[in-house]
Design a protein around this motif. Structure first.
Motif, mmCIF file in Angstrom:
data_model
loop_
_atom_site.group_PDB
_atom_site.id
_atom_site.type_symbol
_atom_site.label_atom_id
_atom_site.label_comp_id
_atom_site.label_asym_id
_atom_site.label_seq_id
_atom_site.Cartn_x
_atom_site.Cartn_y
_atom_site.Cartn_z
ATOM 1 N N ALA A 263 0.850 -1.195 0.000
ATOM 2 C CA ALA A 263 0.000 0.000 0.000
ATOM 3 C C ALA A 263 0.882 1.239 0.000
ATOM 4 O O ALA A 263 2.022 1.215 0.480
ATOM 5 C CB ALA A 263 -0.922 0.006 1.205
ATOM 6 N N GLN A 264 0.326 2.308 -0.555
ATOM 7 C CA GLN A 264 1.003 3.605 -0.531
ATOM 8 C C GLN A 264 -0.056 4.675 -0.297
ATOM 9 O O GLN A 264 -1.159 4.603 -0.839
ATOM 10 C CB GLN A 264 1.734 3.872 -1.847
ATOM 11 N N PHE A 265 0.278 5.680 0.528
ATOM 12 C CA PHE A 265 -0.661 6.759 0.797
ATOM 13 C C PHE A 265 0.102 7.964 1.336
ATOM 14 O O PHE A 265 1.280 7.860 1.707
ATOM 15 C CB PHE A 265 -1.731 6.319 1.812
ATOM 16 N N GLU A 266 -0.559 9.101 1.365
ATOM 17 C CA GLU A 266 0.025 10.296 1.950
ATOM 18 C C GLU A 266 -0.431 10.409 3.399
ATOM 19 O O GLU A 266 -1.613 10.273 3.695
ATOM 20 C CB GLU A 266 -0.392 11.544 1.170
ATOM 21 N N TYR A 267 0.517 10.658 4.267
ATOM 22 C CA TYR A 267 0.248 10.774 5.705
ATOM 23 C C TYR A 267 0.746 12.134 6.146
ATOM 24 O O TYR A 267 1.943 12.362 6.258
ATOM 25 C CB TYR A 267 0.974 9.650 6.445
ATOM 26 N N ASP A 268 -0.188 13.068 6.339
ATOM 27 C CA ASP A 268 0.168 14.457 6.644
ATOM 28 C C ASP A 268 1.168 15.010 5.634
ATOM 29 O O ASP A 268 2.143 15.682 5.987
ATOM 30 C CB ASP A 268 0.738 14.578 8.058
ATOM 31 N N GLY A 269 0.928 14.700 4.356
ATOM 32 C CA GLY A 269 1.752 15.242 3.290
ATOM 33 C C GLY A 269 2.981 14.430 2.946
ATOM 34 O O GLY A 269 3.645 14.703 1.938
ATOM 35 N N ASN A 270 3.325 13.417 3.753
ATOM 36 C CA ASN A 270 4.476 12.561 3.479
ATOM 37 C C ASN A 270 4.011 11.241 2.879
ATOM 38 O O ASN A 270 3.012 10.671 3.316
ATOM 39 C CB ASN A 270 5.262 12.289 4.768
ATOM 40 N N LYS B 200 18.512 21.077 13.528
ATOM 41 C CA LYS B 200 17.055 21.159 13.675
ATOM 42 C C LYS B 200 16.536 20.075 14.611
ATOM 43 O O LYS B 200 15.660 20.330 15.443
ATOM 44 C CB LYS B 200 16.377 21.045 12.310
ATOM 45 N N LYS B 201 17.099 18.888 14.483
ATOM 46 C CA LYS B 201 16.657 17.801 15.352
ATOM 47 C C LYS B 201 16.988 18.114 16.809
ATOM 48 O O LYS B 201 16.192 17.821 17.711
ATOM 49 C CB LYS B 201 17.310 16.480 14.937
ATOM 50 N N ARG B 202 18.137 18.731 17.050
ATOM 51 C CA ARG B 202 18.519 19.074 18.419
ATOM 52 C C ARG B 202 17.542 20.090 19.002
ATOM 53 O O ARG B 202 17.150 20.001 20.177
ATOM 54 C CB ARG B 202 19.944 19.614 18.450
ATOM 55 N N ILE B 203 17.145 21.061 18.188
ATOM 56 C CA ILE B 203 16.169 22.050 18.653
ATOM 57 C C ILE B 203 14.844 21.376 18.996
ATOM 58 O O ILE B 203 14.226 21.662 20.030
ATOM 59 C CB ILE B 203 15.961 23.144 17.589
ATOM 60 N N ILE B 204 14.394 20.465 18.124
ATOM 61 C CA ILE B 204 13.136 19.754 18.367
ATOM 62 C C ILE B 204 13.228 18.924 19.640
ATOM 63 O O ILE B 204 12.310 18.929 20.468
ATOM 64 C CB ILE B 204 12.771 18.869 17.154
ATOM 65 N N ASP B 205 14.324 18.202 19.804
ATOM 66 C CA ASP B 205 14.504 17.386 21.009
ATOM 67 C C ASP B 205 14.463 18.251 22.268
ATOM 68 O O ASP B 205 13.832 17.892 23.270
ATOM 69 C CB ASP B 205 15.834 16.628 20.952
ATOM 70 N N LYS C 157 8.894 32.215 15.428
ATOM 71 C CA LYS C 157 8.684 31.898 14.016
ATOM 72 C C LYS C 157 9.619 30.785 13.563
ATOM 73 O O LYS C 157 9.202 29.867 12.840
ATOM 74 C CB LYS C 157 8.899 33.144 13.156
ATOM 75 N N TYR C 158 10.885 30.848 13.983
ATOM 76 C CA TYR C 158 11.846 29.809 13.583
ATOM 77 C C TYR C 158 11.476 28.466 14.198
ATOM 78 O O TYR C 158 11.554 27.423 13.540
ATOM 79 C CB TYR C 158 13.250 30.217 14.011
ATOM 80 N N LEU C 159 11.041 28.473 15.464
ATOM 81 C CA LEU C 159 10.606 27.233 16.111
ATOM 82 C C LEU C 159 9.420 26.633 15.360
ATOM 83 O O LEU C 159 9.391 25.423 15.109
ATOM 84 C CB LEU C 159 10.220 27.509 17.562
ATOM 85 N N SER C 160 8.466 27.471 14.993
ATOM 86 C CA SER C 160 7.291 26.992 14.255
ATOM 87 C C SER C 160 7.688 26.440 12.892
ATOM 88 O O SER C 160 7.171 25.407 12.452
ATOM 89 C CB SER C 160 6.275 28.124 14.083
ATOM 90 N N THR C 161 8.624 27.109 12.239
ATOM 91 C CA THR C 161 9.070 26.664 10.909
ATOM 92 C C THR C 161 9.726 25.293 10.978
ATOM 93 O O THR C 161 9.462 24.415 10.148
ATOM 94 C CB THR C 161 10.060 27.685 10.310
ATOM 95 N N GLU D 78 8.339 21.876 9.319
ATOM 96 C CA GLU D 78 9.157 21.228 8.300
ATOM 97 C C GLU D 78 9.464 19.780 8.648
ATOM 98 O O GLU D 78 9.343 18.883 7.800
ATOM 99 C CB GLU D 78 10.470 21.997 8.127
ATOM 100 N N VAL D 79 9.839 19.525 9.893
ATOM 101 C CA VAL D 79 10.293 18.191 10.290
ATOM 102 C C VAL D 79 9.143 17.303 10.768
ATOM 103 O O VAL D 79 9.087 16.119 10.437
ATOM 104 C CB VAL D 79 11.374 18.295 11.388
ATOM 105 N N MET D 80 8.213 17.884 11.543
ATOM 106 C CA MET D 80 7.168 17.088 12.171
ATOM 107 C C MET D 80 5.787 17.297 11.555
ATOM 108 O O MET D 80 4.842 16.581 11.872
ATOM 109 C CB MET D 80 7.077 17.433 13.663
ATOM 110 N N ASN D 81 5.677 18.319 10.692
ATOM 111 C CA ASN D 81 4.381 18.703 10.124
ATOM 112 C C ASN D 81 3.361 19.008 11.215
ATOM 113 O O ASN D 81 2.190 18.664 11.121
ATOM 114 C CB ASN D 81 3.842 17.624 9.190
ATOM 115 N N ARG D 82 3.845 19.639 12.287
ATOM 116 C CA ARG D 82 2.999 20.021 13.403
ATOM 117 C C ARG D 82 3.419 21.402 13.904
ATOM 118 O O ARG D 82 4.571 21.799 13.780
ATOM 119 C CB ARG D 82 3.139 19.022 14.566
ATOM 120 N N ARG D 83 2.496 22.137 14.484
ATOM 121 C CA ARG D 83 2.807 23.413 15.102
ATOM 122 C C ARG D 83 3.263 23.177 16.545
ATOM 123 O O ARG D 83 2.804 22.219 17.187
ATOM 124 C CB ARG D 83 1.592 24.340 15.086
ATOM 125 N N PRO D 84 4.109 24.042 17.094
ATOM 126 C CA PRO D 84 4.495 23.893 18.506
ATOM 127 C C PRO D 84 3.285 23.867 19.427
ATOM 128 O O PRO D 84 3.260 23.126 20.415
ATOM 129 C CB PRO D 84 5.365 25.129 18.756
#
Length: 309
Positions: free
Chosen positions: A62-69, A201-206, A234-238, A242-248
């Motif tokens: 199967a293939q599908f889009e999951y939150d744009g991915n 970016k991953k370090r910031i998210i963590d 704004k940078y945190l939200s971006t 970008e990475v999680m497809n979620r807002r803070p």
């Protein structure tokens, strides 16, 4: 292998778990539903508001889009759908089949796993929702799944509900362990290949996830977390988008509700004491916040939970 495409210009649907053959639940509740076979594939885009979903691909692809991915599943893959995510543009092979377990957030509380899953785990599950299971993993998961089905089919004992929840909770912990292992392997491979463009970016998210978890619902403004991280809101939200497809704010709300629910369920704190503890302006504001996000007042929520015990 023939591929079948399911699409259509339709509004995003909020599906409910089906009833009927090869589908098991406790009583009439939709809080926990187990399906041994796939059933009907929905048309268009789907966003489940009330349920998370565990999917074990047993046949086909199967293939599908999951939150744009784009997500691809094949036999022996495990996929975790997180509530409020959107799935669309579904492609399946003609022989595709899967097993499914539907669960609500209330059920996660009931099986006592919600307190064990951190925001770091949730970000991990969002970044890596698909895991290819080893032969040993498959045997382990199938054993749990068959036990779960068996106990739900023969729900004659007064303790059946507790047995089912215990089985599902243990199964979820096993799956979380498998997903952590898979993520660690992917991270090691990435380091070996010199893939480090997203480390910052991953370090910031963590760090953001850690701060949200440590705040335990007491900090609810994005700019306060951004200040602690020495970056702009704004940078945190971006980065999160970008990475999680979620807002803070999504993660902040999630952990605020988790903190509220834990206090309402497992303590005898008054509404004023909870409001003070979580730094709400007053009990009235706290009540309105619960009404907006939980759909009921704090007292209604507490009474509903304790009435069901």
């Amino acid at each position: 292998m023939n591929i079948v495409y399911f699409s259509g210009i339709v509004d995003i649907q909020n599906l409910k778990p089906r009833t009927g053959s090869d589908t098991y639940r406790i009583g009439d509740s939709d809080d926990l539903v187990v399906m041994e076979n796939l059933g009907t594939i929905p048309l268009g885009s789907v966003c489940l508001q009330d349920h998370g979903l565990l999917i074990f691909c047993t046949e086909g692809r199967a293939q599908f889009e999951y939150d744009g991915n784009v997500i691809q599943l094949q036999k022996n893959d495990f996929f975790l759908y997180m509530a409020h995510s959107t799935v669309g543009n579904i492609l399946t092979s003609s022989d595709f089949n899967c097993q499914q377990i539907w669960f609500t957030r209330d059920e996660l509380w009931n099986i006592e796993i919600y307190n064990l899953v951190s925001l770091a785990d949730m970000s991990l599950l969002k970044l890596h929702p698909v895991v290819h299971l080893t032969d040993d993993d498959i045997k382990l998961c199938d054993t749990y799944f068959q036990l779960l089905c068996s106990r739900m089919k023969s729900s004659t004992s007064a303790l059946t509900t507790y047995i089912v929840r215990s089985l599902l909770g243990t199964m979820m912990l096993e799956l979380l362990s498998i997903m952590r292992r898979s993520s660690e392997q992917a991270a090691r491979q990435g380091r070996q290949e010199g893939v480090n463009s997203s480390i910052h970016k991953k370090r910031i998210i963590d760090n953001f996830m850690r701060l949200v978890e440590e705040s335990d619902g007491r900090i609810r403004r994005v700019d306060e977390f951004a200040n602690k991280l020495n970056i702009t809101p704004k940078y945190l939200s971006t980065i999160l988008k970008e990475v999680m497809n979620r807002r803070p704010s999504t993660y902040i709300l999630l952990y605020t509700l988790k903190a509220i629910e834990r206090r309402l369920r497992f303590t005898d704190m008054t509404m004023q004491e909870i409001a003070n503890d979580l730094k709400f302006p007053n009990a009235s504001f706290f009540g309105k916040y619960c009404k907006e996000h939980l759909g009921m007042t704090p007292l209604e929520y507490r009474n509903k939970y304790h009435a069901g015990k």
